[in-house]
Design an enzyme around this catalytic site. Structure first.
Site, short mmCIF file in Angstrom:
data_model
loop_
_atom_site.label_atom_id
_atom_site.label_comp_id
_atom_site.label_asym_id
_atom_site.label_seq_id
_atom_site.Cartn_x
_atom_site.Cartn_y
_atom_site.Cartn_z
N CYS A 72 -2.65 8.73 3.58
CA CYS A 72 -2.53 8.56 2.29
C CYS A 72 -3.66 8.65 1.70
O CYS A 72 -3.81 8.46 0.33
CB CYS A 72 -1.86 7.32 1.90
SG CYS A 72 -2.43 5.88 3.01
N GLU B 95 0.79 -1.14 -0.11
CA GLU B 95 -0.03 -0.10 0.05
C GLU B 95 0.96 1.25 -0.08
O GLU B 95 1.48 1.52 0.92
CB GLU B 95 -0.83 -0.18 1.24
CG GLU B 95 -2.19 0.67 0.74
CD GLU B 95 -2.29 2.06 1.82
OE1 GLU B 95 -1.76 3.05 1.56
OE2 GLU B 95 -2.87 1.99 2.63
#
Ligand code: ADP
Length: 485
Positions: free
Chosen positions: A289, A255
């Site tokens: 994020c 990720e």
């Protein structure tokens, strides 16, 4: 220095034992609110990681595997321990990360949710029989643990990120070697204290090493006894991990970075869009994020939306996360502060207009890592803030004219993690969402991931999913058995 019942031994954890570094080396963990030391923790490297891998390998059980009932007990015990100690883990998290204490406690609940979800859906990993009898055989599919899993986590969700990975790994029966970010190892140590004291895990099932990221990461990539590596962090480091694990044909779950567009059409509820942008953008001080990084507003409503946004931004309170009623804490470190300052300065130098916040020349990280929430209008694609993730409390506003332009601009990034679309028109929403290459697209909401749904990136934002049924399947390998006769 921090004093906590959950940090009695601020050390690594290998084979069920608290462990210092082999050479006795330590590093300091700082409180970003005052840049003072909170604790010293072991600076580990290759040797300790090698032992952690060996312990994890010993904990792997293939025949018979750990039963689903036993795995469910681990998961529910961890969930309960996290919820019982939500305030104290939240306090440690707030002190080492900086996010407000309340928000930190919310992160602990979020983390507990992943263990809860995996416990409730564990039956998905039970063996299944095919209804058909192809080739004259009975067919069974077993979901085997992939083996020792290395889990490397970043500092922005010190308990949330490990919960996503560890819950699915334990659900599969995979022993783990965990490496937290050096900025925030204390929350992880607190979680290990709970697992040590309250969860009946076999020795070696969970191991904690911290310190030198390079040597630890290199070994985890190269080691033949670690068939799976799950990493959340920067795209740059993620690419390095792909290279280094190539020879082992390792399973990777990555990720990586994002660059989230937040698109507001002129038929949207502007108050709701502004409220959601505040909730999304300033979570963790803008250091997640999934935080909106580029705000696209349709030209006809740009001014009205900016007014609503600025009014809300000016009401945000910045300060030490342990103080009451704080919305935004300090940034994680000086480099993070300088990056935000650089992006704002670049936008202003290239013609942007400062609507809220301070001019970067008037800010000095020596006076604290508290960055004032900032809004700049008139942002263009040449500016750094549209190309790179800012990771801070800066809202750059860009205007657009029509749907195609919004989708093209939204996709104009090598990343594909999260995006947000605000419109009252269902058909437009369906078209725009289908055209956006992002793994998570909020429609009239700025909400991020949840334990019940898969989350992960397209393009350079990564490989694999965490959460939901898809996340639960990441740490198992199907084994197919046709039975003849
Ligand atoms: P961030 O920008 O969020 O700090 P990083 O990718 O630098 O992202 O760090 C995320 C995690 O990866 C942290 O635990 C960090 O210590 C670790 N890390 C950094 N460099 C390496 C590396 N070369 N190999 C393995 N892990 C690394």
């Amino acid at each position: 220095m921090i004093d906590s019942t959950l940090l009695k031994r601020p050390e690594g954890y290998i084979d069920g034992q608290w462990t210092a570094a082999d050479d006795g080396g330590t590093f300091e963990v700082l409180n970003p609110a005052n840049c003072k030391a909170l604790a010293e923790v072991p600076a580990m490297g290759d040797g300790e990681t090698r032992r952690a891998i060996a312990a994890a390998k010993r904990a792997l059980r293939l025949a018979p595997p750990y039963s689903l009932a036993r795995r469910r007990e681990w998961l529910t015990d961890i969930r309960d321990a996290l919820l019982d100690e939500k305030e104290e883990i939240g306090r440690i998290l707030c002190l080492e990360h900086g996010k407000p204490w309340k928000e930190a406690q919310g992160e602990v609940e979020y983390a507990a949710g992943f263990f809860d979800y995996c416990a409730r859906h564990l039956d998905l990993l039970a063996s299944r029989k095919l209804e058909e009898r192809p080739k004259g055989c009975d067919w069974e599919v077993h979901f085997r643990p992939i083996g020792v899993a290395a889990l490397i986590t970043p500092w922005n969700f010190p308990i949330g990120m490990i919960a996503k990975k560890l819950s699915a790994a334990l659900a599969a029966g995979c022993p783990t070697v965990i490496k937290p970010a050096s900025e925030t190892p204390l929350t992880m140590i607190a979680a290990f204290t709970l697992m040590h004291e309250r969860v009946d895990l076999p020795p070696g099932m969970v191991n904690l090493v911290m310190g030198r990221a390079g040597p630890i990461g290199d070994l985890l990539c190269a080691h033949p006894d670690v068939p799976m590596l799950s990493f959340t962090g920067s795209t740059e480091v993620g690419k390095g991990l792909i290279d280094k694990s190539r020879d082992q044909v390792k399973k990777l779950a990555l990720e990586l970075g994002g660059n989230a567009p937040f698109i507001v059409f002129d038929d949207a509820d502007l108050d709701a869009a502004a409220d959601n942008l505040i909730g999304n953008k300033f979570r963790g001080g803008g250091q997640t994020c999934v935080c909106a990084n580029r705000i696209y507003v349709q030209a006809g409503i740009a001014e009205a939306f900016a007014d609503k946004l600025v009014e809300r931004v000016k009401a945000l309170r910045v300060g030490d996360g342990m103080d009451d009623d704080i919305d935004i804490g300090p940034l994680i470190n000086r480099a993070g502060f300088e990056k935000v300052r650089r992006h704002v300065a670049d936008a202003l130098a290239k013609g942007g207009t400062l609507l809220a916040g301070k001019h970067p020349d008037d800010l000095d990280p020596d006076r604290g890592l508290f960055y004032p929430p900032t809004v700049v209008a008139g942002v263009t694609p040449e500016m750094e803030c549209t190309r790179e993730e800012t990771f801070g409390p800066f809202v750059p506003m860009i205007t657009f004219d029509d749907e195609d332009e919004a989708v093209t601009a939204g996709n104009d990034t090598e990343f594909g993690l999260a995006a947000y679309v605000f419109t009252g028109d269902d058909e437009r929403a369906a078209r725009v969402i289908a055209g956006l290459r992002f793994g998570h697209v909020g429609w009239n909401t700025g909400t991020g991931p949840t334990p019940e749904a898969p989350f992960g990136g397209m393009k350079l934002s990564g490989i694999g999913r965490e959460g939901g049924e898809e996340g639960l399947m990441e740490y198992v390998e199907p084994q197919t058995v046709p039975r003849g006769g």
